[in-house]
Structure formats: structure tokens, C-alpha cells
Design an enzyme around this catalytic site. Structure first.
Site, PDB file in Angstrom:
ATOM      1  N   GLU A  78       0.417 -18.230  -7.379  1.00 52.04           N
ATOM      2  CA  GLU A  78       1.308 -17.478  -8.256  1.00 52.04           C
ATOM      3  C   GLU A  78       2.787 -17.698  -7.910  1.00 52.04           C
ATOM      4  OE1 GLU A  78       0.240 -13.355  -8.470  1.00 52.04           O
ATOM      5  OE2 GLU A  78      -1.769 -13.807  -9.202  1.00 52.04           O
ATOM      6  N   ASN A  90     -12.154  -2.643  -5.487  1.00 52.52           N
ATOM      7  CA  ASN A  90     -11.686  -2.938  -6.843  1.00 52.52           C
ATOM      8  C   ASN A  90     -12.753  -3.644  -7.691  1.00 52.52           C
ATOM      9  OD1 ASN A  90     -10.337  -3.774  -9.126  1.00 52.52           O
ATOM     10  ND2 ASN A  90      -8.862  -5.055  -8.060  1.00 52.52           N
ATOM     11  N   TYR A 147       0.853  -1.192   0.000  1.00 53.14           N
ATOM     12  CA  TYR A 147       0.000   0.000   0.000  1.00 53.14           C
ATOM     13  C   TYR A 147       0.886   1.238   0.000  1.00 53.14           C
ATOM     14  CZ  TYR A 147      -3.341  -3.565   1.498  1.00 53.14           C
ATOM     15  OH  TYR A 147      -4.113  -4.689   1.576  1.00 53.14           O
ATOM     16  N   CYS A 200      -5.617  -6.980  -6.953  1.00 53.91           N
ATOM     17  CA  CYS A 200      -5.474  -6.382  -5.626  1.00 53.91           C
ATOM     18  C   CYS A 200      -4.955  -7.376  -4.586  1.00 53.91           C
ATOM     19  CB  CYS A 200      -6.783  -5.749  -5.169  1.00 53.91           C
ATOM     20  SG  CYS A 200      -8.189  -6.851  -5.226  1.00 53.91           S
ATOM     21  N   HIS A 201      -5.030  -8.671  -4.881  1.00 53.57           N
ATOM     22  CA  HIS A 201      -4.471  -9.662  -3.953  1.00 53.57           C
ATOM     23  C   HIS A 201      -2.949  -9.552  -3.866  1.00 53.57           C
ATOM     24  CE1 HIS A 201      -4.193 -11.710  -7.839  1.00 53.57           C
ATOM     25  NE2 HIS A 201      -3.210 -12.433  -7.313  1.00 53.57           N
TER      26      HIS A 201
END
Length: 100
Positions: A81, A46, A24, A54-55
Site C-alpha cells: 500500500e 476481525n 490501537y 486490520c493490517h
């Protein structure tokens, strides 16, 4: 005004590739600001998820942070990921995508 701010946040976040995270604080820094909470609020609202990932936004201390559909879901998405999470934290030296 809030909508315009949120769109700027999403535009910045689109630059974070799969397998990397940002904070952030990083996003706020690109905006020449210290409004970390406002960035968090933008991520929470979002409308483009998962195209705007946004994750991939975490706390500046490496902790996973909140997520609109739950922290467990966020952790699952990040691990999918290839991002390693140990004791609820991410090694930012390894996985941070510098934006500035």
C-alpha cells in the site's frame, strides 16, 4: 458486549484509507477509552478482513505490532500500500491517519 465493542472498532477502522495507518491507541481514544489491548483483540478476531483493514493498525510507537496471519504478512501488505517500514517501524508523522 465484546461483539458490540469489536463492531465499533471495525467501524472506526473503515475510515483509515489505503496508504495510511492508525494505532490501537487512536481507535481506543475515539471510543473515549484506554483499552488498547481490547482493540488489539478485536483486530485479531476481525471477520471482515481485508475489507476492514486490520493490517493498518500499528503500535503507538510506530512498530508494526502483531497480526493474526503473521507479522511478515502484515509488513508485506503495508508495503504493498506504499507504507515505508524501516527497522520494523513506520514513520507516524508521515503515515498516521488521525481519527480524532
Amino acid at each position: 458486549m465484546e461483539e458490540k465493542f469489536n463492531e465499533k472498532c471495525y467501524s472506526i477502522l473503515r475510515k483509515v484509507p489505503k496508504g495510511k495507518v492508525t494505532t490501537y491507541k487512536e481507535i481506543a481514544g475515539v471510543l473515549h477509552s484506554k483499552v488498547y489491548r481490547a482493540v488489539g483483540n478485536a483486530m485479531n478476531k476481525n471477520p471482515y478482513a481485508p475489507k476492514v483493514p486490520c493490517h493498518r493498525v500499528v503500535n503507538s510507537n510506530g512498530s508494526v505490532g502483531g497480526f493474526a496471519s503473521g507479522t511478515k504478512n502484515k509488513i508485506k501488505m503495508l508495503r504493498k500500500e506504499g507504507i515505508e517500514i524501516n527497522n520494523g517501524k513506520i514513520n507516524l508523522k508521515k503515515f498516521l491517519c488521525k481519527l480524532r
